[in-house]
Design a protein around this motif. Structure first.
Motif, PDB file in Angstrom:
ATOM      1  N   ILE A  55       0.813  -1.226   0.000  1.00  0.00           N
ATOM      2  CA  ILE A  55       0.000   0.000   0.000  1.00  0.00           C
ATOM      3  C   ILE A  55       0.842   1.270   0.000  1.00  0.00           C
ATOM      4  O   ILE A  55       0.302   2.360  -0.168  1.00  0.00           O
ATOM      5  CB  ILE A  55      -1.039   0.027   1.149  1.00  0.00           C
ATOM      6  CG1 ILE A  55      -0.386   0.034   2.502  1.00  0.00           C
ATOM      7  CG2 ILE A  55      -2.020  -1.099   1.006  1.00  0.00           C
ATOM      8  CD1 ILE A  55      -1.379   0.173   3.654  1.00  0.00           C
ATOM      9  N   LYS A  56       2.158   1.107   0.122  1.00  0.00           N
ATOM     10  CA  LYS A  56       3.028   2.286  -0.015  1.00  0.00           C
ATOM     11  C   LYS A  56       2.948   2.836  -1.430  1.00  0.00           C
ATOM     12  O   LYS A  56       3.105   4.036  -1.638  1.00  0.00           O
ATOM     13  CB  LYS A  56       4.468   1.929   0.341  1.00  0.00           C
ATOM     14  CG  LYS A  56       4.650   1.622   1.814  1.00  0.00           C
ATOM     15  CD  LYS A  56       6.075   1.206   2.109  1.00  0.00           C
ATOM     16  CE  LYS A  56       6.229   0.846   3.584  1.00  0.00           C
ATOM     17  NZ  LYS A  56       7.584   0.325   3.864  1.00  0.00           N
ATOM     18  N   THR A  57       2.733   1.958  -2.387  1.00  0.00           N
ATOM     19  CA  THR A  57       2.494   2.356  -3.780  1.00  0.00           C
ATOM     20  C   THR A  57       1.203   1.674  -4.225  1.00  0.00           C
ATOM     21  O   THR A  57       1.232   0.593  -4.817  1.00  0.00           O
ATOM     22  CB  THR A  57       3.667   1.946  -4.703  1.00  0.00           C
ATOM     23  OG1 THR A  57       3.885   0.543  -4.566  1.00  0.00           O
ATOM     24  CG2 THR A  57       4.926   2.714  -4.388  1.00  0.00           C
ATOM     25  N   PRO A  58       0.058   2.281  -3.906  1.00  0.00           N
ATOM     26  CA  PRO A  58      -1.242   1.642  -4.134  1.00  0.00           C
ATOM     27  C   PRO A  58      -1.481   1.302  -5.605  1.00  0.00           C
ATOM     28  O   PRO A  58      -1.152   2.076  -6.495  1.00  0.00           O
ATOM     29  CB  PRO A  58      -2.256   2.682  -3.669  1.00  0.00           C
ATOM     30  CG  PRO A  58      -1.502   3.770  -3.029  1.00  0.00           C
ATOM     31  CD  PRO A  58      -0.071   3.620  -3.383  1.00  0.00           C
ATOM     32  N   HIS A  59      -2.003   0.125  -5.819  1.00  0.00           N
ATOM     33  CA  HIS A  59      -2.423  -0.295  -7.153  1.00  0.00           C
ATOM     34  C   HIS A  59      -3.634  -1.208  -7.006  1.00  0.00           C
ATOM     35  O   HIS A  59      -4.014  -1.593  -5.900  1.00  0.00           O
ATOM     36  CB  HIS A  59      -1.280  -0.984  -7.913  1.00  0.00           C
ATOM     37  CG  HIS A  59      -0.688  -2.151  -7.198  1.00  0.00           C
ATOM     38  ND1 HIS A  59      -1.192  -3.426  -7.295  1.00  0.00           N
ATOM     39  CD2 HIS A  59       0.375  -2.221  -6.353  1.00  0.00           C
ATOM     40  CE1 HIS A  59      -0.467  -4.240  -6.551  1.00  0.00           C
ATOM     41  NE2 HIS A  59       0.486  -3.541  -5.961  1.00  0.00           N
ATOM     42  N   ARG A  60      -4.226  -1.530  -8.113  1.00  0.00           N
ATOM     43  CA  ARG A  60      -5.480  -2.271  -8.173  1.00  0.00           C
ATOM     44  C   ARG A  60      -5.434  -3.631  -7.472  1.00  0.00           C
ATOM     45  O   ARG A  60      -6.429  -4.100  -6.945  1.00  0.00           O
ATOM     46  CB  ARG A  60      -5.847  -2.455  -9.644  1.00  0.00           C
ATOM     47  CG  ARG A  60      -7.216  -2.931  -9.893  1.00  0.00           C
ATOM     48  CD  ARG A  60      -7.566  -2.886 -11.369  1.00  0.00           C
ATOM     49  NE  ARG A  60      -7.572  -1.562 -11.934  1.00  0.00           N
ATOM     50  CZ  ARG A  60      -8.554  -0.670 -11.790  1.00  0.00           C
ATOM     51  NH1 ARG A  60      -9.601  -0.964 -11.061  1.00  0.00           N
ATOM     52  NH2 ARG A  60      -8.490   0.506 -12.365  1.00  0.00           N
ATOM     53  N   TYR A  61      -4.270  -4.274  -7.455  1.00  0.00           N
ATOM     54  CA  TYR A  61      -4.164  -5.643  -6.937  1.00  0.00           C
ATOM     55  C   TYR A  61      -3.422  -5.728  -5.607  1.00  0.00           C
ATOM     56  O   TYR A  61      -3.028  -6.808  -5.194  1.00  0.00           O
ATOM     57  CB  TYR A  61      -3.496  -6.534  -7.983  1.00  0.00           C
ATOM     58  CG  TYR A  61      -4.178  -6.434  -9.320  1.00  0.00           C
ATOM     59  CD1 TYR A  61      -5.417  -7.037  -9.533  1.00  0.00           C
ATOM     60  CD2 TYR A  61      -3.616  -5.699 -10.363  1.00  0.00           C
ATOM     61  CE1 TYR A  61      -6.071  -6.930 -10.748  1.00  0.00           C
ATOM     62  CE2 TYR A  61      -4.262  -5.592 -11.584  1.00  0.00           C
ATOM     63  CZ  TYR A  61      -5.487  -6.205 -11.769  1.00  0.00           C
ATOM     64  OH  TYR A  61      -6.134  -6.093 -12.968  1.00  0.00           O
ATOM     65  N   VAL A  62      -3.259  -4.624  -4.925  1.00  0.00           N
ATOM     66  CA  VAL A  62      -2.463  -4.583  -3.696  1.00  0.00           C
ATOM     67  C   VAL A  62      -3.090  -5.395  -2.557  1.00  0.00           C
ATOM     68  O   VAL A  62      -2.380  -5.884  -1.689  1.00  0.00           O
ATOM     69  CB  VAL A  62      -2.187  -3.122  -3.268  1.00  0.00           C
ATOM     70  CG1 VAL A  62      -3.439  -2.468  -2.709  1.00  0.00           C
ATOM     71  CG2 VAL A  62      -1.059  -3.049  -2.277  1.00  0.00           C
TER      72      VAL A  62
END
Length: 119
Positions: A55-62
């Motif tokens: 979640i430090k670099t949020p993306h769709r599949y985190v």
């Protein structure tokens, strides 16, 4: 209820608007994963570590690992308990109607007459 809500929130993240990903990830974290979260879900420490790192670099599949962990908990524990619950049994008892008392919804779906085959 928390597990199912978490799973649904993860689905919203996966299939929601690209522009809202960071907002949804933060909302999921605050509601379900943060210390003292109001709807906290129980995931193992390794899954939590991977999720927090992601979640430090949020993306769709985190949230995929955490979502799969919760899914397996529901599959192996929550759902079987629900099937054994009095609530489910009473709903099932009310829902089961003998076939001979059911009215046909669509009149054109009548039983086929047994006739001899055409020559």
């Amino acid at each position: 209820a928390e597990n199912l809500s978490f799973w649904e929130a993860c689905e919203e993240l996966r299939y929601g608007e690209q522009s809202r990903i960071a907002e949804i990830v933060d909302s999921i974290y605050q509601q379900f994963l943060a210390p003292g979260a109001t709807r906290w879900v129980n995931i193992d420490s390794k899954t939590m570590e991977r999720t927090l790192e992601g979640i430090k670099t949020p993306h769709r599949y985190v949230m995929d690992d955490a979502q799969m962990h919760i899914y397996m908990l529901m599959k192996k524990d929550s759902y079987p308990r629900f099937l054994k619950s009095e609530l489910y049994r009473s709903l099932l008892a009310e829902a089961v109607i003998p076939p001979e008392t059911k009215k046909r919804v669509f009149p054109f779906m009548r039983k086929q007459r047994h006739s001899s085959p055409s020559p």
